[in-house]
Design a protein around this motif. Structure first.
Motif: not given
Length: 229
Positions: A150-163
């Motif tokens: 698992p890679v656990v991120l903040t909400r902002t982190g998930y947005i950056l990763l998705r982009t």
């Protein structure tokens, strides 16, 4: 139903709230396209009511982003005063499921929304999981993993990763990442640097090879572990 309404006309918005809330529906609303995009990316809705003539990001562009960039399959009903055939075709081509011309009957709107939700519930969910090498991310569940861990991120982190994953291995400019996170309301400070650092710590620190690369003066990109700079 939980409904997202993206509409900039205050009277129409008030009428929708006055009619739909007493029926037990839970409503969220946005007055411009970027705010609507943010709400749709952060929350789960049964259906989205979307005006075409929105400030900032119009309804056609917003619907395209929901479908193509965020892989959100939530039914979309477009509300618009534009009644030409070409306008309707553009709406459906962008990913809308239904189209209602202003002025419209609130009763008809409610019936159409219920029909869209029933239709969506009868369809099997389609997986929109993003993959790049051993890295995977499911936008629907906000679960990411690398090599099965698992890679656990903040909400902002998930947005950056998705982009970054949607563009990989292409370079994503800093401005694009800032737009994805903050829309037009970008912070004055270099907040992106802090969030990128946190993403890099979660994504690369446990591994021998780094996937997140900085392209000096341009932006960031994801690369496969065996790829060069």
């Amino acid at each position: 139903m939980r409904i997202l309404i993206v509409e900039d006309h205050p009277d129409i918005l008030a009428n929708l709230y006055g009619f739909l809330e007493p029926k037990g529906h839970v409503l969220d609303s946005a007055r411009n396209g970027y705010a609507g995009l943010a709400l749709a990316s952060e929350n789960q809705y049964d259906v989205i009511v979307l005006d075409i003539g929105l400030p900032g990001l119009n309804g056609i562009e917003l619907c395209q982003k929901l479908r193509e960039e965020l892989s959100i399959a939530t039914p979309v009903l477009m509300l618009t005063a534009r009644d030409s055939l070409s306008d309707k075709v553009a709406g459906f081509d962008s990913g809308a499921d239904d189209y209602l011309i202003k002025p419209f009957s609130l009763v008809e709107l409610d019936v159409r929304l219920k029909a869209l939700v029933r239709r969506a519930e009868g369809q099997h969910a389609v997986s929109h999981k993003l993959r790049f090498g051993d890295l995977s991310f499911d936008p629907d569940t906000q679960e990411a993993s690398r090599e099965g861990r698992p890679v656990v991120l903040t909400r902002t982190g998930y947005i950056l990763l998705r982009t970054l994953m949607q563009a990989a291995p292409r370079i994503v400019p800093r401005e694009t990442l800032e737009q994805a996170v903050w829309g037009e309301d970008r912070p004055d400070s270099d907040a992106l640097r802090t969030h990128i650092h946190a993403l890099r710590q979660a994504l690369d620190k446990p591994y021998e090879h780094a996937m997140l690369r900085t392209v000096a003066g341009v932006g960031f990109r994801l690369v496969l572990p065996d790829a060069g700079s």
